[in-house]
Design a protein around this motif. Structure first.
Motif, PDB file in Angstrom:
ATOM      1  N   GLU A  62       1.030  -0.974   0.050  1.00 37.13           N
ATOM      2  CA  GLU A  62      -0.180  -0.083  -0.157  1.00 37.13           C
ATOM      3  C   GLU A  62       0.965   1.033   0.356  1.00 37.13           C
ATOM      4  O   GLU A  62       1.036   2.227  -0.605  1.00 37.13           O
ATOM      5  CB  GLU A  62      -0.694   0.002   1.438  1.00 37.13           C
ATOM      6  CG  GLU A  62      -1.936   1.223   1.349  1.00 37.13           C
ATOM      7  CD  GLU A  62      -2.447   1.386   2.437  1.00 37.13           C
ATOM      8  OE1 GLU A  62      -2.471   2.670   3.236  1.00 37.13           O
ATOM      9  OE2 GLU A  62      -3.508   0.449   2.570  1.00 37.13           O
ATOM     10  N   ALA A  63       1.847   0.878   0.957  1.00 30.76           N
ATOM     11  CA  ALA A  63       2.603   1.880   0.770  1.00 30.76           C
ATOM     12  C   ALA A  63       3.468   2.158  -0.467  1.00 30.76           C
ATOM     13  O   ALA A  63       3.495   3.644  -1.011  1.00 30.76           O
ATOM     14  CB  ALA A  63       3.442   2.247   2.063  1.00 30.76           C
ATOM     15  N   GLN A  64       3.461   1.606  -1.453  1.00 40.09           N
ATOM     16  CA  GLN A  64       4.468   1.486  -2.486  1.00 40.09           C
ATOM     17  C   GLN A  64       3.953   2.161  -4.206  1.00 40.09           C
ATOM     18  O   GLN A  64       3.696   2.877  -3.891  1.00 40.09           O
ATOM     19  CB  GLN A  64       5.498   0.458  -2.677  1.00 40.09           C
ATOM     20  CG  GLN A  64       5.996  -0.118  -1.841  1.00 40.09           C
ATOM     21  CD  GLN A  64       7.046  -1.323  -1.877  1.00 40.09           C
ATOM     22  OE1 GLN A  64       6.461  -2.094  -3.994  1.00 40.09           O
ATOM     23  NE2 GLN A  64       7.902  -2.039  -1.523  1.00 40.09           N
ATOM     24  N   ARG A  65       2.290   1.740  -3.475  1.00 37.29           N
ATOM     25  CA  ARG A  65       1.774   2.436  -4.323  1.00 37.29           C
ATOM     26  C   ARG A  65       1.769   4.217  -4.627  1.00 37.29           C
ATOM     27  O   ARG A  65       0.990   4.559  -5.513  1.00 37.29           O
ATOM     28  CB  ARG A  65       0.015   1.204  -3.980  1.00 37.29           C
ATOM     29  CG  ARG A  65      -1.098   1.949  -5.381  1.00 37.29           C
ATOM     30  CD  ARG A  65      -2.411   1.746  -4.657  1.00 37.29           C
ATOM     31  NE  ARG A  65      -3.180   0.776  -3.295  1.00 37.29           N
ATOM     32  CZ  ARG A  65      -3.385   2.203  -2.668  1.00 37.29           C
ATOM     33  NH1 ARG A  65      -3.727   3.485  -3.974  1.00 37.29           N
ATOM     34  NH2 ARG A  65      -3.831   2.121  -1.663  1.00 37.29           N
ATOM     35  N   VAL A  66       1.035   4.059  -3.291  1.00 33.03           N
ATOM     36  CA  VAL A  66       0.677   5.618  -2.408  1.00 33.03           C
ATOM     37  C   VAL A  66       2.560   6.040  -3.506  1.00 33.03           C
ATOM     38  O   VAL A  66       2.043   6.876  -4.539  1.00 33.03           O
ATOM     39  CB  VAL A  66       0.847   6.260  -1.668  1.00 33.03           C
ATOM     40  CG1 VAL A  66       1.138   8.110  -0.382  1.00 33.03           C
ATOM     41  CG2 VAL A  66      -0.549   5.761  -0.811  1.00 33.03           C
ATOM     42  N   LEU A  67       3.335   5.667  -2.595  1.00 29.33           N
ATOM     43  CA  LEU A  67       4.435   6.334  -2.992  1.00 29.33           C
ATOM     44  C   LEU A  67       4.822   6.668  -4.586  1.00 29.33           C
ATOM     45  O   LEU A  67       5.231   7.726  -5.238  1.00 29.33           O
ATOM     46  CB  LEU A  67       5.337   5.639  -3.142  1.00 29.33           C
ATOM     47  CG  LEU A  67       5.980   6.295  -1.098  1.00 29.33           C
ATOM     48  CD1 LEU A  67       7.989   5.521  -0.986  1.00 29.33           C
ATOM     49  CD2 LEU A  67       6.370   7.868  -0.913  1.00 29.33           C
ATOM     50  N   ARG A  68       4.760   5.557  -6.222  1.00 32.18           N
ATOM     51  CA  ARG A  68       4.558   5.344  -7.360  1.00 32.18           C
ATOM     52  C   ARG A  68       3.896   6.585  -7.470  1.00 32.18           C
ATOM     53  O   ARG A  68       4.452   7.110  -8.613  1.00 32.18           O
ATOM     54  CB  ARG A  68       3.921   4.251  -7.987  1.00 32.18           C
ATOM     55  CG  ARG A  68       4.852   3.153  -7.749  1.00 32.18           C
ATOM     56  CD  ARG A  68       4.175   1.649  -8.517  1.00 32.18           C
ATOM     57  NE  ARG A  68       2.814   0.897  -7.827  1.00 32.18           N
ATOM     58  CZ  ARG A  68       3.121  -0.192  -6.639  1.00 32.18           C
ATOM     59  NH1 ARG A  68       3.464  -0.436  -6.301  1.00 32.18           N
ATOM     60  NH2 ARG A  68       1.727  -0.331  -6.557  1.00 32.18           N
ATOM     61  N   HIS A  69       3.008   7.648  -7.242  1.00 32.61           N
ATOM     62  CA  HIS A  69       2.168   8.150  -7.958  1.00 32.61           C
ATOM     63  C   HIS A  69       2.195   9.334  -7.511  1.00 32.61           C
ATOM     64  O   HIS A  69       2.219  10.243  -7.923  1.00 32.61           O
ATOM     65  CB  HIS A  69       0.509   7.794  -7.506  1.00 32.61           C
ATOM     66  CG  HIS A  69       0.070   6.828  -9.127  1.00 32.61           C
ATOM     67  ND1 HIS A  69      -0.083   6.884  -9.759  1.00 32.61           N
ATOM     68  CD2 HIS A  69       0.045   5.473  -8.527  1.00 32.61           C
ATOM     69  CE1 HIS A  69       0.341   5.260 -10.191  1.00 32.61           C
ATOM     70  NE2 HIS A  69      -0.619   4.671  -9.334  1.00 32.61           N
ATOM     71  N   TYR A  70       2.841   9.658  -6.179  1.00 31.08           N
ATOM     72  CA  TYR A  70       2.973  10.868  -5.013  1.00 31.08           C
ATOM     73  C   TYR A  70       4.296  11.106  -4.382  1.00 31.08           C
ATOM     74  O   TYR A  70       3.945  11.708  -3.630  1.00 31.08           O
ATOM     75  CB  TYR A  70       2.103  10.742  -4.123  1.00 31.08           C
ATOM     76  CG  TYR A  70       0.476  10.610  -4.965  1.00 31.08           C
ATOM     77  CD1 TYR A  70      -0.625  11.801  -5.425  1.00 31.08           C
ATOM     78  CD2 TYR A  70      -0.482   9.406  -4.658  1.00 31.08           C
ATOM     79  CE1 TYR A  70      -1.339  11.932  -6.352  1.00 31.08           C
ATOM     80  CE2 TYR A  70      -1.875   9.239  -5.071  1.00 31.08           C
ATOM     81  CZ  TYR A  70      -1.624  10.547  -5.661  1.00 31.08           C
ATOM     82  OH  TYR A  70      -3.814   9.792  -6.658  1.00 31.08           O
ATOM     83  N   SER A  71       5.114  10.337  -4.919  1.00 36.42           N
ATOM     84  CA  SER A  71       6.921  10.847  -3.920  1.00 36.42           C
ATOM     85  C   SER A  71       6.902  11.954  -4.263  1.00 36.42           C
ATOM     86  O   SER A  71       6.887  12.311  -5.416  1.00 36.42           O
ATOM     87  CB  SER A  71       7.254   9.588  -4.341  1.00 36.42           C
ATOM     88  OG  SER A  71       8.634   9.647  -4.322  1.00 36.42           O
ATOM     89  N   LEU A  72       7.726  12.730  -3.544  1.00 38.68           N
ATOM     90  CA  LEU A  72       8.036  13.753  -3.950  1.00 38.68           C
ATOM     91  C   LEU A  72       9.601  13.823  -4.236  1.00 38.68           C
ATOM     92  O   LEU A  72       9.828  15.051  -5.588  1.00 38.68           O
ATOM     93  CB  LEU A  72       9.154  14.679  -2.805  1.00 38.68           C
ATOM     94  CG  LEU A  72       7.572  14.587  -2.172  1.00 38.68           C
ATOM     95  CD1 LEU A  72       8.467  16.466  -0.755  1.00 38.68           C
ATOM     96  CD2 LEU A  72       6.593  15.983  -2.510  1.00 38.68           C
ATOM     97  N   SER A  73       9.660  12.430  -5.079  1.00 35.89           N
ATOM     98  CA  SER A  73      10.861  12.289  -5.797  1.00 35.89           C
ATOM     99  C   SER A  73      10.321  12.092  -7.179  1.00 35.89           C
ATOM    100  O   SER A  73      11.532  11.919  -8.345  1.00 35.89           O
ATOM    101  CB  SER A  73      11.790  11.456  -5.340  1.00 35.89           C
ATOM    102  OG  SER A  73      11.245   9.904  -6.153  1.00 35.89           O
ATOM    103  N   ASP A  74       9.400  11.492  -7.489  1.00 37.16           N
ATOM    104  CA  ASP A  74       8.461  11.686  -8.605  1.00 37.16           C
ATOM    105  C   ASP A  74       9.324  11.096  -9.372  1.00 37.16           C
ATOM    106  O   ASP A  74       9.048  10.983 -10.750  1.00 37.16           O
ATOM    107  CB  ASP A  74       8.492  12.893  -9.464  1.00 37.16           C
ATOM    108  CG  ASP A  74       7.840  14.056 -10.312  1.00 37.16           C
ATOM    109  OD1 ASP A  74       6.028  12.939  -9.720  1.00 37.16           O
ATOM    110  OD2 ASP A  74       7.684  13.868 -11.369  1.00 37.16           O
TER     111      ASP A  74
END
Length: 423
Positions: A341-353
């Motif tokens: 779940e955390a990785q799914r959020v990061l795939r779209h919304y991480s500041l590293s983009d």
């Protein structure tokens, strides 16, 4: 307000009237278009940089060689009516980094070929970065080895410019920077570069360049890359703290002709950016923030189209980007940890983009084109913008041009940089 050149930055800082230049580090055509449109409106210098991994003589991860990138910028500049004399092209971290898994001599030969290709293509700002170890070497090299390799690359740049009948480049030295694209973990603090280390870097480069007969190139070293104490991780930002950097800032009194170049200034906001320029960090580099806000606007329009158009589907753009990233995880998997779940959020919304690596894929381009076609000329109720992108409510209740909205959103970030650079 007069346009500032690289050569003027040090004198302006020392005269008590600091100015800055924003360095746009992106290969996304819409980010480039926004930067060039903003430049045309403001009259400011448009500095656009490509990195060694992104663009090189072998194609890089974009598939572009330096001349291809220069041609792309020229084409977009013509479309955006940005005068050519406002545009500067820069090469970032030019050195053996893309080939550091090879023996040093082999990697440096490739780096020389890359630098020559950049200079021939008209890149006039060159960051010499040979600090990384190659096969069998320590991960980070000492100042003297780094400087000798930087001098070797500078000689290639000087020779290439002369042979091509081009003005010789301006150089940036120094390598103490945040991780490219941001850190992978939650950050608490970031320590600025040690003042003694900054002075030693310059001293050794000056000694080595003079000994190599590169005094003329040395005179065109206009900036030093340092760590001001700014950074962003996947989920948080460390803002600039001027008191913590005072020792580093003081070294500029011993470095005539130089300013600092600050990397990873993304997401800092107007006040920290202005403080950076005031303190002599005159070149502000930004990249992931610009593709992050572009993605933000694309996802907002995807949601608007879902709510507005019965036959559009349930956020197909976001769904397609998720599928692309899961099918080819090499660009994000080492950087995003935690639960699924955390990785799914990061795939779209991480500041590293790191989603930015996927927009050029044909499937991504096709789904963006479908979004544009679906919304082109449609009248979007203000309430839908209030729901999905309140800042874009100005585009409500009139025929929509999705391209204009996206460029406006990227320009909005660039305006904070422009204000900071023109105190």
């Amino acid at each position: 307000m007069t346009r500032v050149t690289l050569d003027e930055l040090a004198d302006l800082y020392r005269s008590g009237t600091p100015r800055g230049i924003t360095s746009v580090c992106s290969a996304h055509p819409m980010v480039l278009a926004a930067a060039l449109r903003h430049g045309r409106k403001t009259g400011a210098t448009v500095l656009i940089e490509a990195t060694c991994n992104q663009v090189n003589h072998q194609g890089g991860y974009t598939g572009m060689q330096p001349q291809d990138f220069a041609d792309l910028v020229t084409l977009i500049a013509m479309r955006e009516r940005c005068p050519r004399d406002q545009i500067l092209l820069g090469g970032d971290h030019l050195g053996p980094n893309p080939w550091r898994d090879r023996p040093a001599e082999e990697a440096m030969t490739e780096a020389e070929n890359m630098v020559a290709a950049y200079v021939r293509a008209g890149f006039s700002k060159i960051h010499l970065d040979a600090s990384m170890g190659c096969a069998g070497e320590p991960a980070a090299l000492d100042d003297e080895t780094t400087a000798h390799r930087a001098a070797r690359l500078a000689r290639v740049a000087e020779t290439t410019a002369k042979e091509a009948g081009l003005a010789p480049p301006r150089y940036i030295i120094g390598t103490e920077v945040p991780p490219p694209g941001g850190a992978d973990h939650l950050l608490d603090t970031v320590t600025p570069t040690d003042p003694k280390a900054a002075l030693e870097t310059v001293r050794v480069h000056r000694m080595v360049f003079e000994a190599a007969g590169l005094g003329a190139a040395l005179e065109r070293v206009i900036g030093l890359v340092v760590q001001p104490g700014v950074e962003f991780g996947n989920a948080n930002v460390i803002p600039y703290d001027p008191p913590a950097a005072q020792g580093l800032i003081a070294t500029l009194t011993e470095l005539p002709g130089l300013v600092f170049e600050a990397h990873s200034t993304d997401y800092q906001g107007a006040a920290p950016l202005s403080a950076l320029v005031q303190d002599g960090f005159a070149i502000l580099k930004v990249g992931p923030e610009l593709t992050f806000v572009l993605r933000e606007a694309l996802y907002a329009l995807d949601a608007v189209a879902t709510d507005l158009l019965p036959d559009y589907g349930e956020r197909p753009l976001k769904a397609e980007m998720e599928a692309l990233m899961r099918a080819a995880p090499e660009n994000w998997v080492r950087h995003y940890s935690g639960s699924e779940e955390a990785q799914r959020v990061l795939r779209h919304y991480s500041l590293s983009d790191r989603i930015r690596y996927y927009w050029a894929q044909p499937r991504a381009e096709a789904v963006v084109a479908r979004l544009f076609e679906a919304l082109e000329g449609k009248r979007v109720p203000q309430t839908l913008f209030w729901q999905h992108m309140p800042m874009a409510a100005r585009f409500a209740d009139r025929p929509l041009d999705p391209n204009d909205l996206l460029l406006w959103r990227v320009e909005r970030s660039l305006r904070a940089y422009h204000a900071a650079c023109n105190l």
